[in-house]
Motif scaffolding. Structure first.
Motif, short mmCIF file in Angstrom:
data_model
loop_
_atom_site.label_atom_id
_atom_site.label_comp_id
_atom_site.label_asym_id
_atom_site.label_seq_id
_atom_site.Cartn_x
_atom_site.Cartn_y
_atom_site.Cartn_z
N CYS A 145 0.82 -1.00 0.07
CA CYS A 145 0.09 0.11 0.10
C CYS A 145 0.87 1.25 -0.11
CB CYS A 145 -0.86 -0.14 1.20
SG CYS A 145 -2.06 -1.34 1.40
N GLY A 146 1.97 1.42 -0.82
CA GLY A 146 2.75 2.34 -0.86
C GLY A 146 3.86 2.60 0.07
N TRP A 147 3.93 1.68 1.07
CA TRP A 147 5.02 1.85 1.96
C TRP A 147 6.33 1.12 1.59
CZ3 TRP A 147 4.22 3.04 7.34
CH2 TRP A 147 2.88 3.61 7.71
N LEU A 148 7.34 1.58 2.02
CA LEU A 148 8.61 0.88 2.06
C LEU A 148 9.53 1.25 3.15
CD1 LEU A 148 11.05 3.09 0.77
CD2 LEU A 148 9.49 3.04 -1.26
N LYS A 149 10.62 0.74 3.04
CA LYS A 149 11.78 1.12 4.03
C LYS A 149 12.95 1.18 3.05
CE LYS A 149 10.62 -1.11 8.28
NZ LYS A 149 11.11 -1.69 9.49
N ASP A 150 13.69 2.32 3.36
CA ASP A 150 15.00 2.32 2.50
C ASP A 150 16.24 1.62 3.26
OD1 ASP A 150 16.34 4.03 4.86
OD2 ASP A 150 15.42 5.61 3.88
N ASN A 173 1.82 -3.13 -3.98
CA ASN A 173 3.31 -2.62 -3.22
C ASN A 173 3.43 -1.03 -3.74
OD1 ASN A 173 3.21 -5.19 -2.09
ND2 ASN A 173 5.25 -5.62 -3.35
N LYS A 174 3.91 -0.83 -4.67
CA LYS A 174 4.15 0.60 -5.37
C LYS A 174 2.45 0.82 -5.88
CE LYS A 174 5.89 1.13 -9.26
NZ LYS A 174 6.85 1.37 -10.21
N PHE A 175 2.05 2.20 -5.72
CA PHE A 175 0.82 2.75 -6.15
C PHE A 175 0.84 2.95 -7.89
CE2 PHE A 175 -0.21 4.07 -1.82
CZ PHE A 175 -1.46 3.59 -1.87
#
Length: 141
Positions: A92-97, A131-133
């Motif tokens: 849902c548009g979240w990620l960790k760098d 994952n990515k919108f």
């Protein structure tokens, strides 16, 4: 009063590397002060501090930085840059760098789509699978 409020990010000896990484991604960004303990930097005019505090604390999803994106090109750019070199995709548009900092890469149109009661449920069902919108898929949900 002229007090500033800005985040301080606790790193385990990686504050300078993180500041350089973020400044390379966001336009109009710069490192303003740098020493062995801390680094101050600006991303698109927003002030941040990175602290080399040691291994005691880790980042988690309780705090994330939101990037509003007008276009799919912007979403793709920030997504790819922030997951590069060891980052991890979320849902849902979240990620960790690569430093473990959480980001939300969000299309600005999402709020408008969700405010339409006839479309909101379909939009939610669509983005829960992403994952990515994907703006096109959201607009056609």
């Amino acid at each position: 009063m002229t007090n500033s409020i800005y985040p301080c990010l606790w790193f385990d000896g990686q504050a300078q590397a993180a500041a350089q990484f973020y400044c390379s991604i966001f336009k109009n960004s710069k490192i303003t002060t740098d020493n062995s303990v801390a680094v101050s930097f600006e991303l698109n005019g927003q002030k941040f501090m990175g602290l080399n505090g040691g291994p005691e604390f880790k980042f988690n999803e309780a705090v994330s930085f939101v990037i509003d994106c007008e276009t799919q090109q912007e979403i793709d750019y920030y997504w790819e840059q922030l997951i590069s070199d060891g980052g991890k995709e979320g849902r849902c548009g979240w990620l960790k760098d690569k430093f473990g900092v959480s980001w939300q890469v969000i299309p600005t149109i999402l709020a408008k789509l969700l405010s339409n009661p006839d479309r909101a449920q379909g939009v939610v069902q669509a983005y829960m699978k992403m994952n990515k919108f994907d703006i096109h898929a959201l607009e056609n949900a």
